[in-house]
Scaffold this motif. Sequence first.
Motif, PDB file in Angstrom:
ATOM      1  N   TYR A 211      44.880  41.969  39.971  1.00  0.00           N
ATOM      2  CA  TYR A 211      44.438  43.048  40.857  1.00  0.00           C
ATOM      3  C   TYR A 211      44.156  44.317  40.044  1.00  0.00           C
ATOM      4  CZ  TYR A 211      44.720  46.828  44.264  1.00  0.00           C
ATOM      5  OH  TYR A 211      44.453  47.944  45.004  1.00  0.00           O
ATOM      6  N   ARG A 212      45.059  44.651  39.155  1.00  0.00           N
ATOM      7  CA  ARG A 212      44.891  45.879  38.365  1.00  0.00           C
ATOM      8  C   ARG A 212      43.728  45.758  37.379  1.00  0.00           C
ATOM      9  NH1 ARG A 212      51.371  47.325  37.663  1.00  0.00           N
ATOM     10  NH2 ARG A 212      51.570  48.254  39.746  1.00  0.00           N
ATOM     11  N   ASN A 213      43.463  44.542  36.922  1.00  0.00           N
ATOM     12  CA  ASN A 213      42.281  44.350  36.058  1.00  0.00           C
ATOM     13  C   ASN A 213      40.997  44.658  36.825  1.00  0.00           C
ATOM     14  OD1 ASN A 213      43.677  43.626  33.773  1.00  0.00           O
ATOM     15  ND2 ASN A 213      43.502  41.422  34.113  1.00  0.00           N
ATOM     16  N   PHE A 214      40.925  44.199  38.084  1.00  0.00           N
ATOM     17  CA  PHE A 214      39.759  44.490  38.912  1.00  0.00           C
ATOM     18  C   PHE A 214      39.639  45.992  39.183  1.00  0.00           C
ATOM     19  CE2 PHE A 214      39.728  39.946  40.502  1.00  0.00           C
ATOM     20  CZ  PHE A 214      38.453  39.670  40.048  1.00  0.00           C
ATOM     21  N   ARG A 215      40.781  46.666  39.376  1.00  0.00           N
ATOM     22  CA  ARG A 215      40.754  48.111  39.626  1.00  0.00           C
ATOM     23  C   ARG A 215      40.236  48.858  38.400  1.00  0.00           C
ATOM     24  NH1 ARG A 215      39.913  50.721  42.865  1.00  0.00           N
ATOM     25  NH2 ARG A 215      41.536  52.256  43.268  1.00  0.00           N
ATOM     26  N   LYS A 216      40.549  48.346  37.189  1.00  0.00           N
ATOM     27  CA  LYS A 216      40.031  48.972  35.961  1.00  0.00           C
ATOM     28  C   LYS A 216      38.510  48.876  35.889  1.00  0.00           C
ATOM     29  CE  LYS A 216      44.145  48.194  33.103  1.00  0.00           C
ATOM     30  NZ  LYS A 216      44.727  47.392  31.986  1.00  0.00           N
ATOM     31  N   LEU A 217      37.939  47.871  36.582  1.00  0.00           N
ATOM     32  CA  LEU A 217      36.487  47.721  36.635  1.00  0.00           C
ATOM     33  C   LEU A 217      35.893  48.552  37.782  1.00  0.00           C
ATOM     34  CD1 LEU A 217      36.258  43.836  36.135  1.00  0.00           C
ATOM     35  CD2 LEU A 217      35.725  45.603  34.441  1.00  0.00           C
ATOM     36  N   ASN A 218      36.733  49.446  38.349  1.00  0.00           N
ATOM     37  CA  ASN A 218      36.318  50.337  39.443  1.00  0.00           C
ATOM     38  C   ASN A 218      35.974  49.589  40.730  1.00  0.00           C
ATOM     39  OD1 ASN A 218      36.589  52.763  37.948  1.00  0.00           O
ATOM     40  ND2 ASN A 218      34.617  52.370  36.966  1.00  0.00           N
ATOM     41  N   MET A 219      36.589  48.424  40.924  1.00  0.00           N
ATOM     42  CA  MET A 219      36.385  47.692  42.175  1.00  0.00           C
ATOM     43  C   MET A 219      37.380  48.198  43.212  1.00  0.00           C
ATOM     44  SD  MET A 219      36.295  43.559  42.797  1.00  0.00           S
ATOM     45  CE  MET A 219      34.938  43.317  41.672  1.00  0.00           C
ATOM     46  N   GLU A 220      36.876  48.491  44.408  1.00  0.00           N
ATOM     47  CA  GLU A 220      37.706  49.040  45.470  1.00  0.00           C
ATOM     48  C   GLU A 220      38.685  47.979  46.008  1.00  0.00           C
ATOM     49  OE1 GLU A 220      38.007  52.137  46.897  1.00  0.00           O
ATOM     50  OE2 GLU A 220      36.830  52.777  45.161  1.00  0.00           O
ATOM     51  N   PRO A 221      39.895  48.413  46.453  1.00  0.00           N
ATOM     52  CA  PRO A 221      40.870  47.468  47.012  1.00  0.00           C
ATOM     53  C   PRO A 221      40.313  46.624  48.157  1.00  0.00           C
ATOM     54  CG  PRO A 221      41.913  49.577  46.598  1.00  0.00           C
ATOM     55  CD  PRO A 221      40.452  49.780  46.334  1.00  0.00           C
ATOM     56  N   VAL A 222      39.509  47.248  49.034  1.00  0.00           N
ATOM     57  CA  VAL A 222      38.914  46.488  50.144  1.00  0.00           C
ATOM     58  C   VAL A 222      38.000  45.390  49.608  1.00  0.00           C
ATOM     59  CG1 VAL A 222      37.333  46.622  52.110  1.00  0.00           C
ATOM     60  CG2 VAL A 222      39.090  48.367  51.827  1.00  0.00           C
ATOM     61  N   ALA A 223      37.237  45.715  48.535  1.00  0.00           N
ATOM     62  CA  ALA A 223      36.336  44.729  47.938  1.00  0.00           C
ATOM     63  C   ALA A 223      37.118  43.597  47.282  1.00  0.00           C
ATOM     64  CB  ALA A 223      35.425  45.400  46.906  1.00  0.00           C
ATOM     65  N   ILE A 224      38.245  43.942  46.623  1.00  0.00           N
ATOM     66  CA  ILE A 224      39.081  42.922  45.985  1.00  0.00           C
ATOM     67  C   ILE A 224      39.669  42.001  47.056  1.00  0.00           C
ATOM     68  CG2 ILE A 224      41.144  42.502  44.577  1.00  0.00           C
ATOM     69  CD1 ILE A 224      40.653  45.299  43.322  1.00  0.00           C
ATOM     70  N   ASN A 225      40.140  42.613  48.130  1.00  0.00           N
ATOM     71  CA  ASN A 225      40.676  41.824  49.244  1.00  0.00           C
ATOM     72  C   ASN A 225      39.593  40.913  49.827  1.00  0.00           C
ATOM     73  OD1 ASN A 225      42.758  41.187  51.195  1.00  0.00           O
ATOM     74  ND2 ASN A 225      41.552  42.333  52.678  1.00  0.00           N
ATOM     75  N   GLY A 226      38.366  41.448  49.933  1.00  0.00           N
ATOM     76  CA  GLY A 226      37.258  40.652  50.459  1.00  0.00           C
ATOM     77  C   GLY A 226      36.902  39.499  49.545  1.00  0.00           C
ATOM     78  N   LEU A 227      36.966  39.761  48.230  1.00  0.00           N
ATOM     79  CA  LEU A 227      36.666  38.725  47.237  1.00  0.00           C
ATOM     80  C   LEU A 227      37.689  37.593  47.323  1.00  0.00           C
ATOM     81  CD1 LEU A 227      34.343  38.723  45.131  1.00  0.00           C
ATOM     82  CD2 LEU A 227      35.990  39.570  43.452  1.00  0.00           C
TER      83      LEU A 227
END
Length: 311
Positions: A211-227
């Motif tokens: 999750y934190r790796n995705f956040r480092k790529l500036n991906m929003e939490p909602v987008a990560i949850n959607g993915l």
Amino acid sequence: MNYILHGHDEGRVKQKINALKTKHHIQNVIVFDATDDEQQDVFNEMDTISIFDDDKMIVIENATFLSSKDTTKYDIKGFIDRSTNDESVILVFCCPSDKLDTRKKAVKELISKSTVYPCIALDEKSLPGYINEELKKLNLKMDRDAIKWFSARAGFDALRIEQELIKFKTFNDHITLKDVQDLMVCEPLNDVFKMVDALFERNALRLLAYYRNFRKLNMEPVAINGLLSGQIRFLFQVRVLMDQGNSKEEIARRLKAHPYRVQINMQRAYNFTSDELLEELSILAKLDQDMKMGLVDKDEGFEQFILGMLQ
């Protein structure tokens, strides 16, 4: 002039059609679906002469009459009788099958009058060879460590890989590892697979790390949850279709998905029941709703969801 493109990789089929359009300087493309359109309509279009005297390309999708599972009412002999080397009409048969049925005499004869291009889905074994072919085609040099890094993150979409390499080419004729890392938009699918595994293994710390790796790529939490939800939803669909006795090819066709993606998910789906997958989807849907309604801080809400798995 006839071409036959066969295989399930839609990206490679589109890629080859675009290459043929460029090769023959085609502007006018007419598309027919062999499962819906009448064969006579195709013949009528072949016989119609453009008032501007332009060359044209006729693409016949779902040309399953060239495979062992014919779902059409087309008669191959009609195409054989009309086969010529005339380049004013380019006929492209797109058959969604890895193999053509050469046991049929008519199929064999049409193949002999056509140029055949396999558009087989890429996998881990064929990917490096495909990348090297594209590098040669573009006259692009890439350092060995750069190729290795790119191969591990490019995914298996042939069209996307081609677009990434063209982007590199516009930057430089010789690409280093740093160039690839700076220029490439990484395919997140592999990390999503790992997130799904961590979720079902109840490995909260590993899931939090992804999750934190995705956040480092500036991906929003909602987008990560959607993915994550999207991948579990796909896994659920695959599990249901497997339970119904569908083969890999049938699942790929029904879900309109890349066969390799289906194969990977079938391997994972054996570890879960459809009820387990549905329960996780319900939990993630509630989290998504809470985030969007502002009931929880997005980062804190997702991290609390993850840490809650430790209880």
